[in-house]
Every structure is written in structure tokens, then in C-alpha cells.
Design a protein around this motif. Structure first.
Motif, PDB file in Angstrom:
ATOM      1  N   SER A 242      -1.246 116.152  21.863  1.00 44.95           N
ATOM      2  CA  SER A 242      -0.766 115.069  22.830  1.00 44.95           C
ATOM      3  C   SER A 242      -1.608 114.063  23.111  1.00 44.95           C
ATOM      4  O   SER A 242      -1.275 112.764  23.065  1.00 44.95           O
ATOM      5  CB  SER A 242       0.007 115.400  23.834  1.00 44.95           C
ATOM      6  OG  SER A 242       0.654 114.546  24.754  1.00 44.95           O
ATOM      7  N   GLU A 243      -3.132 114.693  23.383  1.00 46.99           N
ATOM      8  CA  GLU A 243      -3.877 113.614  24.106  1.00 46.99           C
ATOM      9  C   GLU A 243      -4.518 112.988  22.993  1.00 46.99           C
ATOM     10  O   GLU A 243      -4.717 111.586  22.773  1.00 46.99           O
ATOM     11  CB  GLU A 243      -4.919 114.400  24.518  1.00 46.99           C
ATOM     12  CG  GLU A 243      -4.763 115.069  25.880  1.00 46.99           C
ATOM     13  CD  GLU A 243      -5.810 115.734  26.538  1.00 46.99           C
ATOM     14  OE1 GLU A 243      -6.901 116.103  25.692  1.00 46.99           O
ATOM     15  OE2 GLU A 243      -5.731 116.277  27.600  1.00 46.99           O
ATOM     16  N   ALA A 245      -2.700 111.813  19.987  1.00 45.09           N
ATOM     17  CA  ALA A 245      -1.652 111.075  19.639  1.00 45.09           C
ATOM     18  C   ALA A 245      -1.427 109.905  20.547  1.00 45.09           C
ATOM     19  O   ALA A 245      -1.283 108.649  20.313  1.00 45.09           O
ATOM     20  CB  ALA A 245      -0.462 111.931  19.291  1.00 45.09           C
ATOM     21  N   PHE A 246      -1.259 110.495  21.960  1.00 44.42           N
ATOM     22  CA  PHE A 246      -0.800 109.198  22.955  1.00 44.42           C
ATOM     23  C   PHE A 246      -1.796 108.763  23.914  1.00 44.42           C
ATOM     24  O   PHE A 246      -1.476 107.829  24.533  1.00 44.42           O
ATOM     25  CB  PHE A 246       0.260 109.924  23.621  1.00 44.42           C
ATOM     26  CG  PHE A 246       1.300 110.352  22.821  1.00 44.42           C
ATOM     27  CD1 PHE A 246       2.263 109.531  22.269  1.00 44.42           C
ATOM     28  CD2 PHE A 246       1.550 111.800  22.721  1.00 44.42           C
ATOM     29  CE1 PHE A 246       3.425 110.015  21.229  1.00 44.42           C
ATOM     30  CE2 PHE A 246       2.752 112.190  21.994  1.00 44.42           C
ATOM     31  CZ  PHE A 246       3.489 111.251  21.205  1.00 44.42           C
ATOM     32  N   GLU A 247      -3.193 109.128  23.807  1.00 52.15           N
ATOM     33  CA  GLU A 247      -4.158 108.668  24.714  1.00 52.15           C
ATOM     34  C   GLU A 247      -5.255 108.151  23.840  1.00 52.15           C
ATOM     35  O   GLU A 247      -5.679 106.904  23.890  1.00 52.15           O
ATOM     36  CB  GLU A 247      -4.770 109.621  25.328  1.00 52.15           C
ATOM     37  CG  GLU A 247      -3.811 110.242  26.351  1.00 52.15           C
ATOM     38  CD  GLU A 247      -4.573 111.293  27.462  1.00 52.15           C
ATOM     39  OE1 GLU A 247      -5.810 111.619  27.474  1.00 52.15           O
ATOM     40  OE2 GLU A 247      -4.064 111.997  28.172  1.00 52.15           O
ATOM     41  N   SER A 248      -5.679 108.619  22.587  1.00 47.77           N
ATOM     42  CA  SER A 248      -6.551 108.061  21.766  1.00 47.77           C
ATOM     43  C   SER A 248      -5.877 107.357  20.622  1.00 47.77           C
ATOM     44  O   SER A 248      -6.545 106.721  19.730  1.00 47.77           O
ATOM     45  CB  SER A 248      -7.446 109.198  20.765  1.00 47.77           C
ATOM     46  OG  SER A 248      -8.176 109.975  22.129  1.00 47.77           O
ATOM     47  N   TYR A 249      -4.591 107.421  20.508  1.00 49.43           N
ATOM     48  CA  TYR A 249      -3.871 106.873  19.426  1.00 49.43           C
ATOM     49  C   TYR A 249      -4.143 107.197  18.144  1.00 49.43           C
ATOM     50  O   TYR A 249      -4.342 106.462  16.938  1.00 49.43           O
ATOM     51  CB  TYR A 249      -3.705 105.350  19.575  1.00 49.43           C
ATOM     52  CG  TYR A 249      -2.922 104.902  20.773  1.00 49.43           C
ATOM     53  CD1 TYR A 249      -1.671 104.974  20.896  1.00 49.43           C
ATOM     54  CD2 TYR A 249      -3.730 104.546  21.820  1.00 49.43           C
ATOM     55  CE1 TYR A 249      -0.946 104.394  22.117  1.00 49.43           C
ATOM     56  CE2 TYR A 249      -3.015 104.366  23.230  1.00 49.43           C
ATOM     57  CZ  TYR A 249      -1.811 104.361  23.158  1.00 49.43           C
ATOM     58  OH  TYR A 249      -1.130 103.956  24.305  1.00 49.43           O
ATOM     59  N   TYR A 251      -3.340 109.378  15.455  1.00 46.00           N
ATOM     60  CA  TYR A 251      -2.036 110.100  14.857  1.00 46.00           C
ATOM     61  C   TYR A 251      -2.683 111.050  13.721  1.00 46.00           C
ATOM     62  O   TYR A 251      -1.993 112.113  13.503  1.00 46.00           O
ATOM     63  CB  TYR A 251      -1.313 109.289  14.327  1.00 46.00           C
ATOM     64  CG  TYR A 251      -0.341 108.453  15.551  1.00 46.00           C
ATOM     65  CD1 TYR A 251       0.381 108.821  16.455  1.00 46.00           C
ATOM     66  CD2 TYR A 251      -0.563 107.164  15.337  1.00 46.00           C
ATOM     67  CE1 TYR A 251       0.826 108.158  17.514  1.00 46.00           C
ATOM     68  CE2 TYR A 251      -0.239 106.403  16.646  1.00 46.00           C
ATOM     69  CZ  TYR A 251       0.638 107.053  17.557  1.00 46.00           C
ATOM     70  OH  TYR A 251       1.149 106.149  18.515  1.00 46.00           O
ATOM     71  N   ALA A 254      -4.180 114.151  15.402  1.00 46.57           N
ATOM     72  CA  ALA A 254      -3.100 114.793  16.218  1.00 46.57           C
ATOM     73  C   ALA A 254      -2.371 115.724  14.935  1.00 46.57           C
ATOM     74  O   ALA A 254      -1.869 116.668  15.310  1.00 46.57           O
ATOM     75  CB  ALA A 254      -2.148 113.791  16.740  1.00 46.57           C
TER      76      ALA A 254
END
Length: 289
Positions: A242-243, A245-249, A251, A254
């Protein structure tokens, strides 16, 4: 002379094959292939295996596998282990069985988020359970059952036990009771009946229950955040994904973590299913007169 043409008999199952294949392809095979291909294209370059190398060399990522296993394995053992005696106690069709099964369905319908929220209310620092222990002078120090390892483990047991119990109950009630009665006439004690008859017959079913419970527990995410310490002892692998994907973008990274997560689950499930062949695999049901 004209002959009457007979209608062609068509198998209705043939019409279900194509939709089933499309369903499996759309929900399972395509997402897996897409995620695998995405994991082999790192956002920052460096080769196809750069994400996998980064995961297994980063001390903040690869230990999440061990942390997740430390939560998932004990939760699976406890859930399946507790479900056996409870299922045996309720294996006969009675009002108690219906009441207990109905009550145990409630955690399944609530979901992990509502269970975690309820645990914060009842087991948190200001909850009724710690205050009751201190009020009864049973425990003088501060009782911490949330925001640590134990909070997440208790949540996995609360949410996973009903699922394991319902599976085990279906397996127990499917065993022909005349087998145990025949052993009793030969002098077998209740423990010998369980050890020599029920356990070998239950082993394949318990293996399936353990596999499903393990996969459910290994994918823990809300409980690890709401009831654990996501930056410390309960930083599970799903939080790392999750980090990324949604913090470091990132994908691609992730997807790599998700692929590793799936491979770890696949290895343990394959090991459990492989051990199932050492037990009895024949029919276990029969007339229950």
C-alpha cells in the motif's frame, strides 16, 4: 412415409463452460498476468528484476514477510485447532447448534473494519475489559491489547474462527457416525475413536480449512493498521504494498510486492496440500441412521 424428427438433446452444462472460463479469465488470470508484467517494468529502470532485487535487499520490505507469517500462522493454528472441539460438541443437529452457528455468522457479516473498531472500544486502554481487570485487582499494570501484536492476532482470531468453525463443522457432520460406534463396540475409548477414525478422515478437510484460513489471515490489512503498529511490529507485507502504491506512487513496485505475497501464500498452501496425501482420502460419508 415421413418420419418425425426427434429433438436433439443438449447438455445444459455445455452452455456454462464459456461463461465460467470468461469469469476466471477476467477476475483471476488477466489481473495476475497484468501485475506480473507490470512488476517487470520498474518505474526507475534498472532491468526487469530490479523491483524484486530492491524488495529482497531493502531491510524495510523483506522482513514484512516474516512479520506477516508470525501473525498468519498462529492465527490459522488457533482458529482451526479451536474449531475441532467446538465442532465435535455441536456436531449433532440441535437448537444449540443453530444458535451458535447463527451467532458466529455475525463476525463474518461485520467485516474486519467493524471488528477492529469494536475491539478499540472494548479492548482499548479505556475499554471496559482493561478497566474491569484493574477494578477487580486482577492486573495492576496497564493492559495493552491494542496497537501491538496481540491486538492484531486477537482480531484475526475473532474474524477467522467463525469461518474455520463452519468449515470444520461441515466436515465433522459429514463423517459416517457408524464408524465410531463400530469402534466403540470393539472397546475403543473416545480418544482412540478420535485419533484412529475421526482425525485421519478429517485431515483432508482440515487441510482445506487451514489453507483458506491462512490465505485470509495472510492478507491482513485493516487490523494491522487500526489495532497494530503499522510502523513497527505489525508492518505486514500488505502495508508495504500500500505504501509503494499510494505514497510512493510506484505501482510497479507495489505489483512486485503483491506477486511476492502471492508466491509466499502459494508455497505454504502447496506444502499443506502436499501433506494431505499422507492421510486417508477415500469416502467418509454414508448413511447416518
Amino acid at each position: 412415409m415421413s418420419t418425425l424428427a426427434l429433438p436433439v438433446q443438449r447438455d445444459p452444462k455445455r452452455f456454462l463452460v464459456a461463461p465460467a472460463l470468461i469469469f476466471i479469465l477476467a477476475l483471476f488470470i488477466y489481473p495476475f498476468i497484468y501485475g506480473l508484467v507490470l512488476s517487470l517494468h520498474p518505474m526507475n529502470g534498472g532491468g526487469a528484476w530490479a523491483n524484486y532485487i530492491a524488495f529482497f535487499t531493502d531491510t524495510s520490505m523483506w522482513p514484512t514477510i516474516i512479520v506477516t507469517l508470525k501473525l498468519a500462522v498462529p492465527a490459522t493454528v488457533i482458529n482451526v485447532g479451536l474449531s475441532i472441539p467446538v465442532a465435535f460438541a455441536l456436531r449433532r443437529n440441535s437448537p444449540y447448534q443453530k444458535i451458535v452457528t447463527t451467532l458466529l455468522v455475525i463476525p463474518l457479516t461485520l467485516g474486519t473494519v467493524l471488528i477492529a473498531d469494536g475491539m478499540l472500544t472494548y479492548f482499548g486502554p479505556n475499554g471496559w475489559f482493561p478497566q474491569a481487570l484493574q477494578g477487580l485487582h486482577l492486573y495492576s499494570d496497564e493492559v495493552r491489547l491494542t496497537h501491538n501484536y496481540w491486538g492484531v492476532l486477537i482480531s484475526l482470531i475473532v474474524s477467522g474462527f467463525p469461518f474455520a468453525f463452519l468449515l470444520t463443522l461441515s466436515y465433522v457432520t459429514g463423517i459416517d457416525p457408524t464408524l465410531a460406534r463400530a469402534a466403540a463396540t470393539l472397546g475403543a475409548s473416545p480418544w482412540q475413536q478420535f485419533q484412529q477414525i475421526y482425525l485421519p478422515l478429517l485431515a483432508p478437510g482440515l487441510t482445506m480449512a487451514a489453507c483458506l484460513s491462512f490465505v485470509q489471515a495472510f492478507s491482513v490489512f485493516p487490523s494491522a493498521i487500526l489495532l497494530g503498529a503499522p510502523a513497527g511490529p505489525t508492518r505486514v507485507i500488505s502495508i508495504a504494498a500500500s505504501e509503494a502504491a499510494f505514497e510512493s506512487y510506484d505501482y510497479s513496485l507495489a505489483s512486485t510486492i503483491a506477486i511476492v505475497m502471492g508466491l509466499v501464500q502459494l508455497l505454504l498452501v502447496a506444502a499443506m496440500l502436499g501433506g494431505r496425501r499422507f492421510f486417508y482420502t477415500g469416502p467418509v460419508t454414508g448413511g447416518k441412521g
